[in-house]
Scaffold this active site. Structure first.
Site, mmCIF file in Angstrom:
data_model
loop_
_atom_site.group_PDB
_atom_site.id
_atom_site.type_symbol
_atom_site.label_atom_id
_atom_site.label_comp_id
_atom_site.label_asym_id
_atom_site.label_seq_id
_atom_site.Cartn_x
_atom_site.Cartn_y
_atom_site.Cartn_z
ATOM 1 N N GLU A 30 0.869 -1.170 0.000
ATOM 2 C CA GLU A 30 0.000 0.000 0.000
ATOM 3 C C GLU A 30 0.911 1.226 0.000
ATOM 4 O OE1 GLU A 30 -2.739 0.309 3.281
ATOM 5 O OE2 GLU A 30 -3.512 2.216 2.537
ATOM 6 N N ARG A 257 5.145 -13.208 9.318
ATOM 7 C CA ARG A 257 5.722 -11.875 9.225
ATOM 8 C C ARG A 257 7.131 -11.873 9.773
ATOM 9 N NH1 ARG A 257 2.318 -7.569 8.651
ATOM 10 N NH2 ARG A 257 3.473 -5.735 9.280
ATOM 11 N N LYS A 267 4.870 0.639 9.231
ATOM 12 C CA LYS A 267 4.870 1.919 8.527
ATOM 13 C C LYS A 267 4.246 3.008 9.386
ATOM 14 C CE LYS A 267 3.173 0.077 4.771
ATOM 15 N NZ LYS A 267 2.514 -0.117 3.481
HETATM 16 P P1 ATP Z 1 2.853 -2.164 7.881
HETATM 17 O O1 ATP Z 1 2.186 -2.818 9.028
HETATM 18 O O2 ATP Z 1 4.278 -1.810 8.130
HETATM 19 O O3 ATP Z 1 2.083 -1.029 7.286
HETATM 20 P P2 ATP Z 1 1.662 -3.738 5.888
HETATM 21 O O4 ATP Z 1 1.600 -5.217 5.906
HETATM 22 O O5 ATP Z 1 0.442 -2.995 6.223
HETATM 23 O O6 ATP Z 1 2.895 -3.292 6.765
HETATM 24 P P3 ATP Z 1 1.631 -3.457 3.073
HETATM 25 O O7 ATP Z 1 2.088 -2.344 2.223
HETATM 26 O O8 ATP Z 1 0.191 -3.741 3.138
HETATM 27 O O9 ATP Z 1 2.205 -3.194 4.521
HETATM 28 O O10 ATP Z 1 2.459 -4.766 2.746
HETATM 29 C C1 ATP Z 1 2.765 -5.257 1.479
HETATM 30 C C2 ATP Z 1 3.155 -6.683 1.616
HETATM 31 O O11 ATP Z 1 4.296 -6.807 2.456
HETATM 32 C C3 ATP Z 1 2.040 -7.472 2.258
HETATM 33 O O12 ATP Z 1 1.813 -8.643 1.506
HETATM 34 C C4 ATP Z 1 2.551 -7.776 3.626
HETATM 35 O O13 ATP Z 1 2.075 -8.979 4.080
HETATM 36 C C5 ATP Z 1 4.070 -7.771 3.436
HETATM 37 N N1 ATP Z 1 4.726 -7.420 4.683
HETATM 38 C C6 ATP Z 1 4.560 -6.278 5.393
HETATM 39 N N2 ATP Z 1 5.250 -6.327 6.543
HETATM 40 C C7 ATP Z 1 5.882 -7.527 6.558
HETATM 41 C C8 ATP Z 1 6.748 -8.194 7.483
HETATM 42 N N3 ATP Z 1 7.099 -7.640 8.639
HETATM 43 N N4 ATP Z 1 7.191 -9.434 7.152
HETATM 44 C C9 ATP Z 1 6.842 -10.004 6.002
HETATM 45 N N5 ATP Z 1 6.032 -9.446 5.093
HETATM 46 C C10 ATP Z 1 5.548 -8.221 5.367
HETATM 47 MG MG MG Z 2 -1.194 -2.511 5.379
#
Ligand code: ATP
Ligand code: MG
Length: 527
Positions: A30, A257, A267
């Site tokens: 995102e 994760r 983020k």
């Molecule tokens: P954040 O909580 O930091 O905003 P998010 O999962 O909301 O992370 P996205 O932009 O939605 O961020 O993530 C894009 C992809 O990266 C998703 O498929 C998510 O599962 C993966 N991802 C995000 N954080 C991690 C992590 N700590 N370990 C593995 N994969 C991750």
């Molecule tokens: Mg997200």
């Protein structure tokens, strides 16, 4: 055949059974912040699978939340993803499918599978019940299909205020999985979208948009992190009931994760540090963003190996902070030139050296292709405070009065005095065994060799050392950067990685040394 991880096994099965002859994968950030180390794990996983199965890999911006998204983030994510791997063959935007997603919503309403609910958000929350208590129907659930179509058309036309109505799936109000209790599919938002501007006054929710985008792109395996496991039944529900529109059946697979001891990977929390001015920007080397890690000197090879070493499993776990240092040592050792540096310099004088001389030293202990360099050995040197004591101590073999030590690549010296001022060591005076440049001719054996810099060959450089970016009561603590000055050999190139003997791995860029990892032997060498 056993594959590298459980997802690879699953994909291999799907190829073998003929279910998915051609594999298509997507990494779906995102654009509401910069990519961080957690995203790197996901990208590396996708990259490895794409390589193994000759799959197509899409970078898809999941941009359905205009209030938090921006083109700055789109650009940064594109750049950082491409830095990590060249394997992304196309870029797509969920916002490009807004028409298709809308068509799916109408399709569901027409089949009595979705309805407009104008309850206020708090009432709606209460009516969904909780784990022990089933949900109850709101009045919208009883509306006819034409009534729902008309209300949804009004939402689409921008006639509803934010929060005034949502479109909900009609699934099961008492389902034990809360995600299936008539989840919201669309909400009203009058925010301007970075790509579609003011075209849409309604936006699909992640759980609705994601499976549709996957299906439209021909994604075969949609990988996400474990917190979406409970959402999979909804993913499957959308795919099933929109199949007539979409004509494809992607599957969702969850993996653990990445969590690293002492590193904040969110983020939202990183954004708070940037917004509050605690760091200069998302690319601050204090942050575990890809941009910050790059500024600190982590290479794609290091991050890739780190992800692999953490493993791709279905069980959550926290990786020890030391794992990253191990990876840095393993990846950088063969490629980093060796140089001399002194972390906390103390003057070291040789009383009886008739003249300076040059010594030729290898730039890498194992790889002769790094060549050699000439260093100047002079009567005034700098050595590390940690190598000095004012008197003999048990098991301490380095600099103290009366001891013989070798100055590495130089000669053997007898320590005559360790001078102090106000209890602080300020100077060491020694006398050389001149003939001991040839070790075999040494008059006295030295039990250990210490490292040094000659005054003529050294210069001072600011250095940054990074501690954990801790999460303290939900807040980030950014007092994780320590600044020092180090003495290093002249002639360092920038940007470049170096192993400073005894001290560890550093990245030199823009006049600053960034500490990446200490040497494994650093602790063991205290004698
Ligand atoms: P954040 O909580 O930091 O905003 P998010 O999962 O909301 O992370 P996205 O932009 O939605 O961020 O993530 C894009 C992809 O990266 C998703 O498929 C998510 O599962 C993966 N991802 C995000 N954080 C991690 C992590 N700590 N370990 C593995 N994969 C991750
Ligand atoms: Mg997200």
């Amino acid at each position: 055949m056993e594959h590298k991880n459980f997802i690879a096994n699953r994909i291999a099965d799907d190829i073998a059974s003929g279910r998915t002859p051609k594999i298509v994968l997507r990494f779906p950030p995102e654009p509401n912040g910069y990519l961080h180390l957690g995203h790197a794990k996901s990208i590396v996983l996708h990259d490895l699978l794409a390589e193994e199965f000759d799959a197509e890999l899409t970078l898809r911006f999941d941009d359905t939340n205009p209030k938090k998204e921006s083109t700055e983030y789109v650009d940064a994510i594109s750049h950082d993803a491409a830095w990590l791997t060249p394997r992304f063959s196309r870029t797509r935007w969920t916002s490009a499918y807004f028409e298709d997603i809308h068509r799916c919503a109408v399709h569901l309403i027409e089949r009595g599978l979705a309805y407009v609910d104008d309850s206020d958000p708090e009432t709606m929350r209460l009516m969904r019940g909780d784990f022990g208590r089933g949900g109850t129907a709101s009045p919208g659930r009883a509306l006819s299909i034409p009534e729902n179509l008309a209300l949804f058309a009004r939402m689409r036309a921008g006639e509803m205020a934010e929060g005034a109505a949502v479109l909900r799936a009609r699934i099961d109000l008492v389902h034990p999985n809360m995600n299936l209790r008539d989840p919201v599919l669309y909400r009203v938002s009058h925010a301007e979208h970075h790509a579609t501007g003011k075209d849409w006054p309604i936006y699909p929710m992640y759980d609705f948009a994601h499976p549709i985008a996957d299906a439209l792109e021909g994604v075969t395996h949609s990988l996400c992190t474990l917190e979406f496991e409970d959402h999979r039944p909804l993913y499957d529900w959308v795919i099933e009931h929109c199949f007539a529109v979409l004509g494809a059946r992607p599957v969702q697979i969850e993996f653990a994760r990445l969590e690293v001891e002492g590193i904040v990977l969110s983020k939202r929390k990183l954004n708070a540090l940037v917004e509050s001015g605690h760091v200069a920007g998302w690319d601050s080397p204090a942050l575990p963003t890809l941009a910050g890690l790059r500024a600190r000197g982590y290479t794609p090879a290091v991050l890739r190996e780190f992800a692999v070493r953490c493993g791709f499993t279905k069980a959550n776990s926290t990786v020890p902070a030391e794992t990253m240092a191990e990876v840095v040592r393993d990846i950088l050792s063969p490629v980093a030139s060796r140089r001399m540096a002194v972390a906390d310099p103390v003057e070291f004088v040789i009383d009886n050296l008739p003249e300076s001389f040059e010594v030729e030293v290898p730039n890498h202990p194992k790889d002769t292709s790094f060549g050699t360099r000439r260093r100047l050995f002079t009567a005034k040197l700098w050595i590390d405070r940690a190598d000095i004591r004012t008197e003999a101590e048990p098991d301490f073999w380095r600099v103290y009065p009366g001891n013989w030590v070798r100055l590495k690549h130089g000669l053997n010296v007898l320590i005559k005095a360790v001078e102090t001022e106000d209890g602080k060591i300020v100077r060491v005076v020694s006398e050389a065994d001149i003939g001991s440049r040839d070790l075999k001719a040494a008059r006295h054996k030295a039990k250990t060799a210490i490292h040094w810099l000659s005054d003529a060959e050294s210069f001072a450089v600011p250095a940054q050392h990074y501690g954990p970016l801790l999460d303290v009561d939900g807040e980030c603590d950014v007092n994780c950067v320590t600044r020092t000055t180090m003495l290093v050999e002249r002639g360092l190139e920038a940007p470049a990685h170096y192993e400073f003997e005894r001290l560890g791995y550093f990245y030199f860029a823009e006049g600053i040394l960034h500490h990446l990892a200490s040497l494994k032997t650093a602790g063991a060498r205290t004698r």
